[in-house]
Design an enzyme around this catalytic site. Sequence first.
Site, PDB file in Angstrom:
ATOM      1  N   GLY A   1       0.652  -1.402  -0.116  1.00 18.52           N
ATOM      2  CA  GLY A   1      -0.086  -0.053  -0.006  1.00 18.52           C
ATOM      3  C   GLY A   1       0.943   1.333   0.008  1.00 18.52           C
ATOM      4  N   HIS A   2       0.188   2.339  -0.005  1.00 20.75           N
ATOM      5  CA  HIS A   2       0.901   3.587  -0.111  1.00 20.75           C
ATOM      6  C   HIS A   2       1.676   4.071   1.076  1.00 20.75           C
ATOM      7  CE1 HIS A   2      -3.226   4.609   1.792  1.00 20.75           C
ATOM      8  NE2 HIS A   2      -2.582   5.305   2.278  1.00 20.75           N
ATOM      9  N   ASN A   3       2.773   4.698   0.865  1.00 14.16           N
ATOM     10  CA  ASN A   3       3.689   5.005   1.933  1.00 14.16           C
ATOM     11  C   ASN A   3       4.547   4.123   2.691  1.00 14.16           C
ATOM     12  OD1 ASN A   3       2.680   7.714   1.025  1.00 14.16           O
ATOM     13  ND2 ASN A   3       1.248   7.701   3.179  1.00 14.16           N
ATOM     14  N   VAL A   4       4.216   2.784   2.296  1.00 17.32           N
ATOM     15  CA  VAL A   4       4.834   1.744   3.105  1.00 17.32           C
ATOM     16  C   VAL A   4       6.339   1.829   2.730  1.00 17.32           C
ATOM     17  CG1 VAL A   4       5.262  -0.728   2.978  1.00 17.32           C
ATOM     18  CG2 VAL A   4       2.949   0.055   2.992  1.00 17.32           C
ATOM     19  N   SER A  35       1.241   3.037   4.948  1.00 15.94           N
ATOM     20  CA  SER A  35       2.112   3.837   6.027  1.00 15.94           C
ATOM     21  C   SER A  35       2.797   2.916   7.032  1.00 15.94           C
ATOM     22  CB  SER A  35       1.399   4.789   6.537  1.00 15.94           C
ATOM     23  OG  SER A  35       1.039   5.767   5.949  1.00 15.94           O
TER      24      SER A  35
END
Length: 363
Positions: A258-261, A278
């Site tokens: 997912g985003h920001n990982v 995240s």
Amino acid sequence: MAFTLDQIATALGARLEGDGSLTITRAAEPAEAGPDALALAMKPDYAEGLARGGAQAAILWDGADWRALGLRAALFVPRPRYALSGLTRLMDPGPEIAPGIHPSAVIDPDARIGDGAAIGPLVVIGPRAEIGPRARIAAHAAIAEEARIGADALILAGVRIGARVTLGDRVIVQPGAVIGADGFSFVTPEKSAVENVRATLGDAGAAGAQSWTRIHSLGSVTIGDDVEIGANSCIDRGTIRDTVIGAGTKLDNLVHVGHNVRIGRDCLLCGQVGIAGSVRIGDRVVFAGQVGVNDNIFIGDDVIAGGATKIFTNAPAGRVLLGYPAMRMDAHVEAYKGLRRLPRLFAQVAALQKAVSKLSRSD
């Protein structure tokens, strides 16, 4: 391709006994090996298979008597499975991508193509994209604007690389993977039912109309050197900063990041792992198949999670996890043993209740 046993022994750093001039064209399981095959008989259990097959040479377990097994030569290695990595590398011809740029490829005039790169049929490369030296891009791949692909990268058929994505050197991306899609980020004008549930651990609040508004993804994805991305995996771009995958990390098929990982170095993520937005993951972390990770938590270095583990809270470095919800693997095994004993315990309690009832009536 054909190799002599001498060449294979040199490539693997193996000890060769017998005729090193034998020619090998393939590797095979012992029972299916013909005279041109190198039989992979790395444990005594495979001796019976060697007797059924027709191999003249094999990789054998330490201490094996290759003459008694009817072979003309044998290779011995200290760690057979590790040797298998070298053998398959030697014998794998790789995808057939012709040198140069295929006439059907569509390449923006502002894109830069490194020396020795190979661009396959129907590849699309967008404005200001950079393709590193000796990179190979197979048919139907799409590289969006300002993406950067490192030296010696291998991008296989149907891969989609989004805008401003950066891939390091020697990255391998398997067919159908998507790197740099928008993150799954939406917000409501009012406090949502999901936020209420998070705060109260169960109360969604008063029901009412609720609409979702997109949060656009301004970040991208940065992937380090020697990373491998499995087929049909998806790595979302960051909301503001990039999603990051550290050097040497390997993702299996159907993994979702997912985003920001942020994932550290030399991690191993097996099939159908899902990591919510995240999350921060340390180095050398291993997730078996179908592990799920809740958003906004931290996973320390050297954590190992068994298959289908669901991680909802921070995991300290070195922890070995299993279960839903995740707990220490040894504690989970004990808990599962207790769970299996419950029917017998219920029967014992029922018998005791019956006995007590009889005693009470006799009084």
